[in-house]
Design a protein around this motif. Structure first.
Motif, PDB file in Angstrom:
ATOM      1  N   TYR A 152       0.871  -1.212   0.050  1.00  0.00           N
ATOM      2  CA  TYR A 152      -0.124  -0.084   0.164  1.00  0.00           C
ATOM      3  C   TYR A 152       0.959   0.992  -0.029  1.00  0.00           C
ATOM      4  CZ  TYR A 152      -4.706   1.684   0.966  1.00  0.00           C
ATOM      5  OH  TYR A 152      -5.988   2.342   0.749  1.00  0.00           O
ATOM      6  N   SER A 206     -14.905  -1.687   1.087  1.00  0.00           N
ATOM      7  CA  SER A 206     -14.839  -0.139   1.358  1.00  0.00           C
ATOM      8  C   SER A 206     -14.966  -0.053   2.805  1.00  0.00           C
ATOM      9  CB  SER A 206     -16.050   0.120   0.770  1.00  0.00           C
ATOM     10  OG  SER A 206     -15.939   1.690   0.943  1.00  0.00           O
ATOM     11  N   PHE A 217     -10.769  -7.077   8.277  1.00  0.00           N
ATOM     12  CA  PHE A 217      -9.397  -6.940   8.101  1.00  0.00           C
ATOM     13  C   PHE A 217      -8.615  -6.966   9.368  1.00  0.00           C
ATOM     14  CE2 PHE A 217      -8.424  -4.495   4.013  1.00  0.00           C
ATOM     15  CZ  PHE A 217      -9.700  -4.324   3.329  1.00  0.00           C
ATOM     16  N   LEU A 270      -3.549   3.468   5.472  1.00  0.00           N
ATOM     17  CA  LEU A 270      -2.373   2.785   5.715  1.00  0.00           C
ATOM     18  C   LEU A 270      -1.989   2.594   7.282  1.00  0.00           C
ATOM     19  CD1 LEU A 270       0.208   1.449   4.753  1.00  0.00           C
ATOM     20  CD2 LEU A 270       1.450   3.654   4.719  1.00  0.00           C
TER      21      LEU A 270
END
Ligand code: PFF
Length: 550
Positions: free
Chosen positions: A115, A246, A251, A348
């Motif tokens: 990323y 989104s 995660f 990030l």
């Protein structure tokens, strides 16, 4: 402190030092910072356009309400009740589910590695847009700038691209500084500043774009409803896929963030704010991007359909072309790439936090040492791998597989494990309901236990079918490259997650400590049992299952 707390002297010594959000607003900003990312800016507009245009709003809202928000609540409940990083919280939920937590940590690690590259490009392009350095061929310029290998030429290469290297180093230094400042002063404070700034910049960009000639054609192309699309299962899978990605569910991010929330917090109300704020920004991105694409189509005398793109192509090839053609292009450039940088940066830091929190819990480290132990090696490996000519193809493959066989698979496994194997939903529901704005009731159980696993399973199968039956390899890369960095990498994350969950926790780890307030951690779930309502309970943590009372 709750009625179950040990004596104060003992509590002080055994208290985990994990950091916390100062309040609900800090948490909401951080959670929006994570959710609002490249997925909103460069993924949503094209997904909506290709899957029914204006009609896509319907499956999209259904996906938000039946899977996005319910899974967000699932993440919140686990992190908030068991007050730990992904591995610690899953382990406390039920000992053997710890592997899901490590799996999420490893997925986060891989995402963080690549990323930073996208952020580095966006940072450079923000500067390039001042003098439109790409000249009249943005496509060729991007090739020269990244020196990226492509197609069958891809091989392991450590040929460094200096311009990319410099900005990757800058991105990592900024990340390390923010992470070292901690949960409130680093993560939350940066989102509290960057998210409003992002919204202001993007609104100016949208207003500018709306006044470009051809903007209306772009909007017409995006919003014209194709109702027949609603009959296609692929459109529904795309809507759920967009919502999962989104909102950053599964995660490990939302789980980690909610572990830093005060115990007396309205989780469900916060979740609704985050969910709707993210979708609102997403629709704004659709308007901005399609106005600009409409302008570009008119300038080139072609149909909007011919200029639609997403991802790297949209940001680094289409947008530079728009910037060159539009009046006050430099302003559009700074606003657009600045937005990418801000949205990407807050995402990030959220993904890096998943890893830092896990290492901090595992070894009982301070904030600064866990940040350095995680970020320095991460920054070195990320820069060494991705500032090279193989950076872009590696990013492309890792991103595809880590999303489809990492996040989607981890979400599928976790919903099945929680619902059917551990039967933990009643406990989680009662935890969420204790101070929630509204009772989540039975619909939540159906969404998490049925709708989400079915949709996740279907999307896993359908992407496998399309990958396996495709006549060419993904992006035309060599077969071994796909096998190693796609399939084997994704499998290795699961296997390594299982191995890590078998390693013992050191005596100094946070696992054996009370939470940061000095209160004991709630016991494991009792299968199929909810929590006993107790009028005197100040926090949901004090509630116990009838059979699990301590
Ligand atoms: N919700 C994020 C987005 O829409 O871009 C997804 C995300 C990607 C979060 C990568 C964090 C991350 F590092």
């Amino acid at each position: 402190m709750s009625a179950h707390s040990p004596a104060p002297a003992e509590a002080g010594a055994r208290r985990a030092d994990r950091g916390a959000f100062s309040g609900r607003t800090s948490f909401i900003f951080a959670a929006i910072g994570s959710a609002v990312g490249l997925g909103n800016i460069w993924r949503f507009p094209a997904v909506a356009y290709e899957n029914g245009g204006g009609a896509f709003i319907l499956p999209y809202l259904v996906a938000l309400l039946t899977a996005g928000i319910p899974l967000l609540f699932l993440d919140y409940a686990i992190g908030h009740r068991w007050r730990g990083s992904a591995p610690a919280a899953w382990r406390r939920f039920r000992r053997w589910t710890e592997f899901i937590g490590w799996w999420q940590v490893l997925i986060a690690l891989v995402i963080a590695l690549y990323y930073a590259l996208i952020l580095a490009w966006a940072t450079n392009y923000m500067i390039f847009s001042l003098d439109q350095r790409w000249g009249d061929d943005p496509n060729a310029f991007f090739g020269q700038y990244t020196q990226a290998l492509s197609g069958t030429d891809v091989h392991i290469s450590f040929d460094v691209v200096p311009a990319v290297l410099v900005s990757m180093v800058v991105v990592w230094i900024a990340t390390i500084v923010v992470m070292a400042l901690g949960v409130q002063k680093g993560i939350s404070a940066s989102s509290v500043v960057f998210i409003p700034l992002l919204v202001i910049m993007f609104v100016i960009l949208v207003i500018r774009a709306l006044f470009l000639p051809g903007a209306i054609d772009g909007l017409e192309a995006l919003f014209r409803p194709h109702w027949a699309a609603l009959l296609s299962p692929g459109v529904w899978v795309a809507a759920y896929g967009q919502i999962f990605f989104s909102l950053s569910v599964a995660f490990g991010i939302m789980l980690t963030y909610s572990s830093y929330l005060k115990k007396r917090t309205d989780l469900t109300g916060s979740g609704l704010v985050v969910g709707f704020a993210n979708s609102g920004f997403e629709i704004l991105c659709g308007i901005g991007v399609f106005s600009a694409l409409g302008f570009m189509a008119q300038a080139q005398g072609v149909q909007v359909s011919e200029v639609v793109s997403s991802g790297i192509g949209l940001a680094f090839i289409a947008f530079p072309a728009i910037i060159s053609e539009a009046p006050a292009g430099a302003l559009i450039g700074v606003l657009f790439f600045g937005s990418l940088v801000l949205a990407g940066f807050t995402s990030l830091i959220s993904i890096v936090e998943v890893v830092i929190a896990a290492i901090q819990d595992k070894f009982g480290l301070s904030r600064i040492s866990s940040t350095l132990w995680v970020c320095v090696p991460l920054a070195v490996v990320s820069t060494a791998l991705f500032s090279t000519t193989m950076g872009m193809p590696l990013l492309d493959v890792l991103d595809k597989w880590v999303n489809e066989y990492g996040i989607v698979a981890a979400a599928l496994v976790s919903t099945i494990v929680v619902t059917y194997v551990v039967r933990g939903l009643p406990t989680l529901r009662d935890h969420l309901d204790h101070r929630g704005t509204f009772p989540i009731g039975r619909w939540w159980l159906v969404c998490v236990g049925l709708i989400a696993p079915v949709v996740l399973g279907v999307s896993l199968v359908s992407s496998t079918i399309s990958l396996v039956t495709s006549p060419t390899t993904y992006s035309g890369y060599p077969g071994w490259f796909i096998v190693v960095f796609g399939w084997l990498m994704a499998l290795a994350l699961l296997v390594a997650g299982i191995v890590l969950s078998l390693l013992p926790w050191p005596a100094t780890s946070n696992l054996f400590k009370d939470d940061s307030d000095g209160d004991p951690i709630a016991p494991e779930v009792v299968a199929g049992q909810g929590l006993e309502a107790r009028a005197d309970a100040a926090t949901p943590h004090e509630l116990r299952s009838p059979a699990g009372r301590v």
